[in-house]
Design a protein around this motif. Structure first.
Motif, PDB file in Angstrom:
ATOM      1  N   ILE A   1       0.817  -1.232   0.000  1.00  0.00           N
ATOM      2  CA  ILE A   1       0.000   0.000   0.000  1.00  0.00           C
ATOM      3  C   ILE A   1       0.844   1.271   0.000  1.00  0.00           C
ATOM      4  CG2 ILE A   1      -1.980  -1.151   1.096  1.00  0.00           C
ATOM      5  CD1 ILE A   1      -1.217   0.489   3.660  1.00  0.00           C
TER       6      ILE A   1
ATOM      7  N   VAL B   1      -1.329  -6.333   3.691  1.00  0.00           N
ATOM      8  CA  VAL B   1      -1.899  -5.680   4.872  1.00  0.00           C
ATOM      9  C   VAL B   1      -3.222  -6.356   5.198  1.00  0.00           C
ATOM     10  CG1 VAL B   1      -0.806  -3.440   4.469  1.00  0.00           C
ATOM     11  CG2 VAL B   1      -3.032  -3.920   3.437  1.00  0.00           C
TER      12      VAL B   1
ATOM     13  N   ASP C   1      -7.766  -3.741   7.862  1.00  0.00           N
ATOM     14  CA  ASP C   1      -7.625  -2.372   8.363  1.00  0.00           C
ATOM     15  C   ASP C   1      -6.525  -1.605   7.643  1.00  0.00           C
ATOM     16  OD1 ASP C   1      -9.670  -2.394  10.185  1.00  0.00           O
ATOM     17  OD2 ASP C   1      -8.408  -2.926  11.903  1.00  0.00           O
ATOM     18  N   GLY C   2      -5.685  -2.328   6.911  1.00  0.00           N
ATOM     19  CA  GLY C   2      -4.587  -1.675   6.211  1.00  0.00           C
ATOM     20  C   GLY C   2      -3.257  -1.759   6.940  1.00  0.00           C
TER      21      GLY C   2
ATOM     22  N   ASN D   1      -0.782   6.249   5.496  1.00  0.00           N
ATOM     23  CA  ASN D   1      -1.167   6.068   4.099  1.00  0.00           C
ATOM     24  C   ASN D   1      -1.939   7.269   3.561  1.00  0.00           C
ATOM     25  OD1 ASN D   1      -3.380   4.893   2.021  1.00  0.00           O
ATOM     26  ND2 ASN D   1      -1.417   3.853   1.797  1.00  0.00           N
TER      27      ASN D   1
ATOM     28  N   ILE E   1      -6.013   5.856   2.665  1.00  0.00           N
ATOM     29  CA  ILE E   1      -6.934   5.425   3.720  1.00  0.00           C
ATOM     30  C   ILE E   1      -6.506   5.910   5.109  1.00  0.00           C
ATOM     31  CG2 ILE E   1      -7.845   3.445   2.454  1.00  0.00           C
ATOM     32  CD1 ILE E   1      -5.890   1.660   3.993  1.00  0.00           C
TER      33      ILE E   1
ATOM     34  N   VAL F   1      -4.324   5.093   7.218  1.00  0.00           N
ATOM     35  CA  VAL F   1      -3.920   4.167   8.273  1.00  0.00           C
ATOM     36  C   VAL F   1      -2.494   4.473   8.747  1.00  0.00           C
ATOM     37  CG1 VAL F   1      -3.249   2.405   6.594  1.00  0.00           C
ATOM     38  CG2 VAL F   1      -3.683   1.740   8.934  1.00  0.00           C
TER      39      VAL F   1
ATOM     40  N   ASN G   1     -13.190   2.624   4.702  1.00  0.00           N
ATOM     41  CA  ASN G   1     -11.971   1.896   4.353  1.00  0.00           C
ATOM     42  C   ASN G   1     -10.836   2.294   5.280  1.00  0.00           C
ATOM     43  OD1 ASN G   1     -13.094   0.562   2.072  1.00  0.00           O
ATOM     44  ND2 ASN G   1     -12.888   2.461   0.902  1.00  0.00           N
ATOM     45  N   GLY G   2     -10.128   1.313   5.798  1.00  0.00           N
ATOM     46  CA  GLY G   2      -8.993   1.569   6.686  1.00  0.00           C
ATOM     47  C   GLY G   2      -9.420   1.566   8.137  1.00  0.00           C
TER      48      GLY G   2
ATOM     49  N   VAL H   1      -4.179   0.463  -3.172  1.00  0.00           N
ATOM     50  CA  VAL H   1      -4.350   0.466  -1.720  1.00  0.00           C
ATOM     51  C   VAL H   1      -5.674  -0.208  -1.339  1.00  0.00           C
ATOM     52  CG1 VAL H   1      -4.608   1.922   0.333  1.00  0.00           C
ATOM     53  CG2 VAL H   1      -2.949   2.548  -1.444  1.00  0.00           C
TER      54      VAL H   1
ATOM     55  N   ILE I   1      -6.363  -3.812   0.746  1.00  0.00           N
ATOM     56  CA  ILE I   1      -7.124  -4.129   1.962  1.00  0.00           C
ATOM     57  C   ILE I   1      -8.266  -5.095   1.656  1.00  0.00           C
ATOM     58  CG2 ILE I   1      -6.525  -2.015   3.224  1.00  0.00           C
ATOM     59  CD1 ILE I   1      -9.335  -0.944   2.531  1.00  0.00           C
TER      60      ILE I   1
END
Ligand SMILES: *Cc1c(COP(=O)(O)O)cnc(C)c1O
Length: 396
Positions: A98, A122, A125-126, A150, A153, A155, A285-286, A335, A339
């Motif tokens: 990512i 990942v 959650d990332g 990131n 997202i 994270v 997302n994330g 990315v 995830i």
């Protein structure tokens, strides 16, 4: 009432007025070459020295560990290529799936030159797993490069934990902290990193200027040949105004950082809850917890991210999507695929990135505008028409 809401601070930020003011003298009367020995030149040299000291102070580093660059991509490229070229361990690089393209493409270039790369996956959650990092390290691993936060997202990786593993094995650790610096506390010793990249325009500084932190004792390869600027590693007359602007922006960003984080996080959470509560088939997302204060990234099923961005633009909202339209073919974000999203869901993603310059009114306006825009797009979407909407009781 229509307004303009800038919600794309992860792409770039507006120049802070106080930063412009600090830069102006070096764009006008203080135009000396910092290498010149007369007063006009030495004024510029002094400004750069002060900027280097300030940036070092803000990161918990030493001034001689700071190299000014032309931005985040340059810092990433320099760090990665240098560590690869100078390693005595071998030709293996570890990164994550990512990372920003500045990192991924630099690693891919090394692969074409005979390096091997491991791309750590990942979780949902990332997050990168420390155990997976441990398992990936080899005797010939030259570098580990994992981003602090990131850009899509938001994270935030457990960098201290990951870098401790690298250190145990004697492997240098670089982090792309371009999204983190000026938005969350960043200290090179707390993170335990050997190299760190940052870019001024992500925290209300000017574009085209960044920095690379390189821990003392870590060798650094020449990037640009010529004069003796940046300890002889990156030649060329310095971007005095840009460097002054970077340092000023960083100092300002870190001022009352905790309070800014609190305010921005509150706006972020209101936005997330408001969107998920008003738009059926939407999801965050994330990681919800390990997340940049200003990052909102949601997938809104049955619509196309690009059309959403254009419709929001018509309503005065500048936002971004996980899908980038390149040469007519839609490539979903690496990315979002990373995830675990499907191509379809990844296509309908929306990133809203706020910071402390945003207001509660901005959040209100987005929450008033977005559901209607989504409903309209869905009405026109064949995906929506054929979707199984059983059990959806929200009004759309
Ligand atoms: C913006 C960004 C970069 C690139 O920085 P530039 O200054 O545009 O070259 C690299 N990494 C991350 C995570 C970014 O968000």
């Amino acid at each position: 009432m229509k307004r303009f809401v800038y919600a794309d601070n992860a792409a770039t930020t507006k120049l802070d007025g106080a930063v412009l003011e600090a830069m102006l003298p070096y764009l006008t009367e203080q135009y000396g070459n910092p290498s010149s020995i007369y007063a006009l030149g030495q004024n510029a040299a002094r400004a750069i020295r002060a900027a280097r000291e300030r940036v070092a102070f803000e990161l918990g580093a030493k001034p001689e560990e700071i190299y000014f660059t032309g931005g985040g991509s340059e810092s990433d490229t320099w760090a990665i290529r240098s560590a690869a070229a100078l390693s005595k361990r071998g030709k293996h690089i570890i990164t994550s799936v990512i990372e920003h393209h500045a990192v991924l493409h630099a690693v891919e270039a090394l692969e074409r030159e005979g390096f091997e790369a491991t791309y750590l996956g990942v979780d949902r959650d990332g997050l990168v797993s420390p155990d997976e990092l441990s398992a990936a390290i080899r005797p010939d691993t030259a570098l580990i490069t994992i981003m602090t936060a990131n850009n899509e997202i938001g994270v935030i990786q457990p960098i201290a934990e990951l870098s401790a593993i690298a250190r145990e094995h004697g492997v240098p650790f670089h982090t792309d902290a371009v999204q983190a610096v000026g938005h969350i506390p960043v200290n090179v010793d707390a993170l335990g990193v050997d190299m760190l990249s940052l870019a001024a325009h992500k925290f209300h500084g000017p574009k085209g200027v960044g920095a690379l932190y390189v821990r003392r004792g870590m060798r650094l390869q020449n990037l640009i040949y010529g004069g003796g600027q940046e300890r002889g590693k990156r030649a060329g007359t310095e971007n005095t105004a840009g460097i002054v602007g970077l340092a000023k922006a960083l100092a300002l960003a870190n001022e009352d950082l905790e309070e800014k984080m609190r305010v921005t996080t509150a706006m972020r959470d209101r936005l997330i809850d408001g969107i998920l509560g008003s738009i059926p088939y939407s999801r965050l997302n994330g990681s919800r917890e390990r997340r940049l204060p200003g990052n909102v990234n949601v997938s809104i099923e049955f619509i196309e991210g690009e059309s959403l961005i254009l419709r929001l633009d018509e309503q005065g909202i500048a936002a971004s999507s996980g899908s980038a339209c390149t040469s007519g073919s839609l490539d979903p974000s690496h990315v979002l695929l990373g995830i675990g999203l499907s191509h379809e869901v990844a296509h309908g993603s929306l990133r809203l990135s706020l910071d402390h310059f945003n207001t509660d009114e901005d959040v209100d306006y987005i929450l008033e505008t977005l559901p209607g825009v989504v409903a309209e797009l869905r009405e026109m979407s064949p995906l929506w028409e054929h979707a199984d909407k059983e059990g959806v009781d929200n009004a759309v």
